[in-house]
Design a protein around this motif. Sequence first.
Motif, PDB file in Angstrom:
ATOM      1  N   ARG A 124       0.840  -1.192   0.000  1.00 12.93           N
ATOM      2  CA  ARG A 124       0.000   0.000   0.000  1.00 12.93           C
ATOM      3  C   ARG A 124       0.876   1.243   0.000  1.00 12.93           C
ATOM      4  O   ARG A 124       2.044   1.199   0.402  1.00 12.93           O
ATOM      5  N   VAL A 125       0.281   2.334  -0.448  1.00 16.29           N
ATOM      6  CA  VAL A 125       0.962   3.630  -0.452  1.00 16.29           C
ATOM      7  C   VAL A 125       0.097   4.609   0.331  1.00 16.29           C
ATOM      8  O   VAL A 125      -1.084   4.802   0.016  1.00 16.29           O
ATOM      9  N   LEU A 126       0.675   5.214   1.358  1.00 19.28           N
ATOM     10  CA  LEU A 126      -0.010   6.252   2.120  1.00 19.28           C
ATOM     11  C   LEU A 126       0.427   7.606   1.576  1.00 19.28           C
ATOM     12  O   LEU A 126       1.616   7.927   1.574  1.00 19.28           O
ATOM     13  N   VAL A 127      -0.538   8.379   1.114  1.00 20.46           N
ATOM     14  CA  VAL A 127      -0.269   9.704   0.567  1.00 20.46           C
ATOM     15  C   VAL A 127      -0.680  10.725   1.616  1.00 20.46           C
ATOM     16  O   VAL A 127      -1.867  10.903   1.899  1.00 20.46           O
ATOM     17  N   LEU A 128       0.297  11.366   2.233  1.00 18.41           N
ATOM     18  CA  LEU A 128       0.027  12.322   3.300  1.00 18.41           C
ATOM     19  C   LEU A 128      -0.243  13.691   2.697  1.00 18.41           C
ATOM     20  O   LEU A 128       0.534  14.189   1.885  1.00 18.41           O
ATOM     21  N   TRP A 129      -1.342  14.294   3.135  1.00 16.58           N
ATOM     22  CA  TRP A 129      -1.743  15.564   2.543  1.00 16.58           C
ATOM     23  C   TRP A 129      -2.588  16.348   3.529  1.00 16.58           C
ATOM     24  O   TRP A 129      -2.962  15.842   4.589  1.00 16.58           O
ATOM     25  N   SER A 130      -2.886  17.579   3.164  1.00 12.15           N
ATOM     26  CA  SER A 130      -3.797  18.419   3.931  1.00 12.15           C
ATOM     27  C   SER A 130      -4.893  18.904   3.006  1.00 12.15           C
ATOM     28  O   SER A 130      -4.630  19.317   1.880  1.00 12.15           O
ATOM     29  N   SER A 131      -6.126  18.864   3.488  1.00 13.26           N
ATOM     30  CA  SER A 131      -7.244  19.345   2.675  1.00 13.26           C
ATOM     31  C   SER A 131      -7.388  20.857   2.743  1.00 13.26           C
ATOM     32  O   SER A 131      -8.298  21.421   2.152  1.00 13.26           O
ATOM     33  N   CYS A 132      -6.494  21.508   3.490  1.00  9.25           N
ATOM     34  CA  CYS A 132      -6.544  22.970   3.604  1.00  9.25           C
ATOM     35  C   CYS A 132      -5.775  23.578   2.436  1.00  9.25           C
ATOM     36  O   CYS A 132      -4.579  23.858   2.532  1.00  9.25           O
ATOM     37  N   GLY A 133      -6.445  23.760   1.320  1.00 11.34           N
ATOM     38  CA  GLY A 133      -5.750  24.274   0.152  1.00 11.34           C
ATOM     39  C   GLY A 133      -6.710  24.592  -0.972  1.00 11.34           C
ATOM     40  O   GLY A 133      -7.922  24.666  -0.789  1.00 11.34           O
ATOM     41  N   ARG A 134      -6.162  24.759  -2.164  1.00 10.31           N
ATOM     42  CA  ARG A 134      -6.946  25.135  -3.332  1.00 10.31           C
ATOM     43  C   ARG A 134      -7.790  23.971  -3.825  1.00 10.31           C
ATOM     44  O   ARG A 134      -7.340  22.830  -3.878  1.00 10.31           O
ATOM     45  N   ILE A 135      -9.018  24.282  -4.242  1.00 12.46           N
ATOM     46  CA  ILE A 135      -9.931  23.239  -4.698  1.00 12.46           C
ATOM     47  C   ILE A 135      -9.405  22.568  -5.962  1.00 12.46           C
ATOM     48  O   ILE A 135      -9.595  21.358  -6.163  1.00 12.46           O
ATOM     49  N   ASP A 136      -8.710  23.314  -6.836  1.00  9.23           N
ATOM     50  CA  ASP A 136      -8.194  22.689  -8.053  1.00  9.23           C
ATOM     51  C   ASP A 136      -7.093  21.696  -7.729  1.00  9.23           C
ATOM     52  O   ASP A 136      -6.965  20.654  -8.388  1.00  9.23           O
ATOM     53  N   HIS A 137      -6.298  21.971  -6.687  1.00 10.43           N
ATOM     54  CA  HIS A 137      -5.285  21.012  -6.267  1.00 10.43           C
ATOM     55  C   HIS A 137      -5.937  19.737  -5.737  1.00 10.43           C
ATOM     56  O   HIS A 137      -5.483  18.625  -6.031  1.00 10.43           O
ATOM     57  N   ILE A 138      -6.997  19.907  -4.958  1.00  6.82           N
ATOM     58  CA  ILE A 138      -7.689  18.745  -4.402  1.00  6.82           C
ATOM     59  C   ILE A 138      -8.284  17.890  -5.516  1.00  6.82           C
ATOM     60  O   ILE A 138      -8.175  16.655  -5.507  1.00  6.82           O
ATOM     61  N   MET A 139      -8.891  18.542  -6.511  1.00  8.45           N
ATOM     62  CA  MET A 139      -9.467  17.799  -7.629  1.00  8.45           C
ATOM     63  C   MET A 139      -8.386  17.068  -8.419  1.00  8.45           C
ATOM     64  O   MET A 139      -8.591  15.939  -8.884  1.00  8.45           O
ATOM     65  N   SER A 140      -7.221  17.694  -8.563  1.00  6.45           N
ATOM     66  CA  SER A 140      -6.140  17.051  -9.315  1.00  6.45           C
ATOM     67  C   SER A 140      -5.603  15.832  -8.569  1.00  6.45           C
ATOM     68  O   SER A 140      -5.183  14.850  -9.193  1.00  6.45           O
ATOM     69  N   ILE A 141      -5.622  15.879  -7.241  1.00  6.05           N
ATOM     70  CA  ILE A 141      -5.184  14.731  -6.450  1.00  6.05           C
ATOM     71  C   ILE A 141      -6.122  13.547  -6.676  1.00  6.05           C
ATOM     72  O   ILE A 141      -5.685  12.407  -6.888  1.00  6.05           O
ATOM     73  N   VAL A 142      -7.427  13.813  -6.642  1.00  8.44           N
ATOM     74  CA  VAL A 142      -8.402  12.749  -6.898  1.00  8.44           C
ATOM     75  C   VAL A 142      -8.235  12.217  -8.317  1.00  8.44           C
ATOM     76  O   VAL A 142      -8.324  11.005  -8.563  1.00  8.44           O
ATOM     77  N   ASN A 143      -7.957  13.108  -9.257  1.00  7.05           N
ATOM     78  CA  ASN A 143      -7.748  12.678 -10.639  1.00  7.05           C
ATOM     79  C   ASN A 143      -6.551  11.734 -10.750  1.00  7.05           C
ATOM     80  O   ASN A 143      -6.588  10.752 -11.503  1.00  7.05           O
ATOM     81  N   THR A 144      -5.497  12.006  -9.992  1.00  9.96           N
ATOM     82  CA  THR A 144      -4.337  11.112 -10.004  1.00  9.96           C
ATOM     83  C   THR A 144      -4.710   9.732  -9.475  1.00  9.96           C
ATOM     84  O   THR A 144      -4.303   8.707 -10.039  1.00  9.96           O
ATOM     85  N   LEU A 145      -5.479   9.675  -8.396  1.00  5.67           N
ATOM     86  CA  LEU A 145      -5.935   8.377  -7.891  1.00  5.67           C
ATOM     87  C   LEU A 145      -6.665   7.602  -8.981  1.00  5.67           C
ATOM     88  O   LEU A 145      -6.465   6.392  -9.147  1.00  5.67           O
ATOM     89  N   TYR A 146      -7.506   8.308  -9.708  1.00  3.43           N
ATOM     90  CA  TYR A 146      -8.284   7.680 -10.778  1.00  3.43           C
ATOM     91  C   TYR A 146      -7.369   7.196 -11.905  1.00  3.43           C
ATOM     92  O   TYR A 146      -7.495   6.063 -12.386  1.00  3.43           O
ATOM     93  N   GLN A 147      -6.433   8.040 -12.317  1.00  2.00           N
ATOM     94  CA  GLN A 147      -5.514   7.670 -13.395  1.00  2.00           C
ATOM     95  C   GLN A 147      -4.656   6.465 -13.027  1.00  2.00           C
ATOM     96  O   GLN A 147      -4.371   5.606 -13.869  1.00  2.00           O
ATOM     97  N   MET A 148      -4.234   6.392 -11.779  1.00  2.96           N
ATOM     98  CA  MET A 148      -3.293   5.355 -11.371  1.00  2.96           C
ATOM     99  C   MET A 148      -3.931   3.974 -11.256  1.00  2.96           C
ATOM    100  O   MET A 148      -3.233   2.979 -11.075  1.00  2.96           O
ATOM    101  N   LEU A 149      -5.258   3.896 -11.368  1.00  6.04           N
ATOM    102  CA  LEU A 149      -5.906   2.583 -11.361  1.00  6.04           C
ATOM    103  C   LEU A 149      -5.376   1.701 -12.480  1.00  6.04           C
ATOM    104  O   LEU A 149      -5.253   0.482 -12.330  1.00  6.04           O
ATOM    105  N   ASP A 150      -5.075   2.315 -13.621  1.00  6.25           N
ATOM    106  CA  ASP A 150      -4.573   1.561 -14.771  1.00  6.25           C
ATOM    107  C   ASP A 150      -3.053   1.464 -14.788  1.00  6.25           C
ATOM    108  O   ASP A 150      -2.488   0.808 -15.669  1.00  6.25           O
ATOM    109  N   TYR A 151      -2.402   2.114 -13.828  1.00  2.87           N
ATOM    110  CA  TYR A 151      -0.940   2.150 -13.830  1.00  2.87           C
ATOM    111  C   TYR A 151      -0.334   1.177 -12.820  1.00  2.87           C
ATOM    112  O   TYR A 151       0.735   0.626 -13.055  1.00  2.87           O
ATOM    113  N   THR A 152      -1.018   0.979 -11.701  1.00  2.00           N
ATOM    114  CA  THR A 152      -0.497   0.092 -10.666  1.00  2.00           C
ATOM    115  C   THR A 152      -1.645  -0.589  -9.933  1.00  2.00           C
ATOM    116  O   THR A 152      -2.737  -0.026  -9.800  1.00  2.00           O
TER     117      THR A 152
END
Length: 248
Positions: A124-152
């Motif tokens: 498993r990979v633990l991604v440490l982050w804070s939700s106190c930030g820009r909404i576009d950054h948060i959306m991009s993080i979720v997008n990476t999770l989605y993209q990585m389904l096909d990568y690993t």
Amino acid sequence: MSWRPLQVVNVKNCENNYAVILLNFSLDFIEPSDENHFYHIWDNASIRIAVDGGANYLKQTFTSCKFPDIISGDFDSIKPPVLEFFKQKNVKIIETPDQNETDFTKAVKVLINEIEQSSITIDRVLVLWSSCGRIDHIMSIVNTLYQMLDYTSIPLYLYNLNASLSWILKPGVEHRIEANEKSSWCSLVPVGDACIVTTSGLRWNLNKKKLSFGSLISTSNEFDFINHKEVKVLTDKPILWSMDIPKK
């Protein structure tokens, strides 16, 4: 597929067969009582990656923790003295200048390459982050999770220390998520496409219900602790599961 969220973040009594990615978010949100938990997670990981400016907080705030194995990113956020400091400590520096992918996406690819080259077993990979930030950054993080389904096939968990845990549930398989009586909320949010979802073990269950932006998304749901010890989820498309991880 079974999920035990508290075991995911409880690293004190387990083998260190996990990796940590520290994103470029302020760690000021971590209360003094949570610092030991951060040290346990960071120091016991088999591989530690700091993403760009995330290294600033390691240098300035968590001065007694282990050095990262790798610092990666386009280096638009890391302070030059911090970068030079870690270079002098023989930390592997990997610059990833491609602007068509986020630093998080590139860091996951760096991590997978490191795992393959070193033959380290990571479950498993633990991604440490804070939700106190820009909404576009948060959306991009979720997008990476989605993209990585096909990568690993290695699960990636977004972990806001002692606050919440999020990960993607794959389609076509029944997911059984262990309930925690101290958790106050959970959610199911579609990513990528509309989802047809069936659940049990929630206060507000779904029965072949369509979830999509523009219609229904299941936020601020709750566990049905009285009747169920686990939540079951079946979805036909990837969906983001989130839940709070209460203070210890």
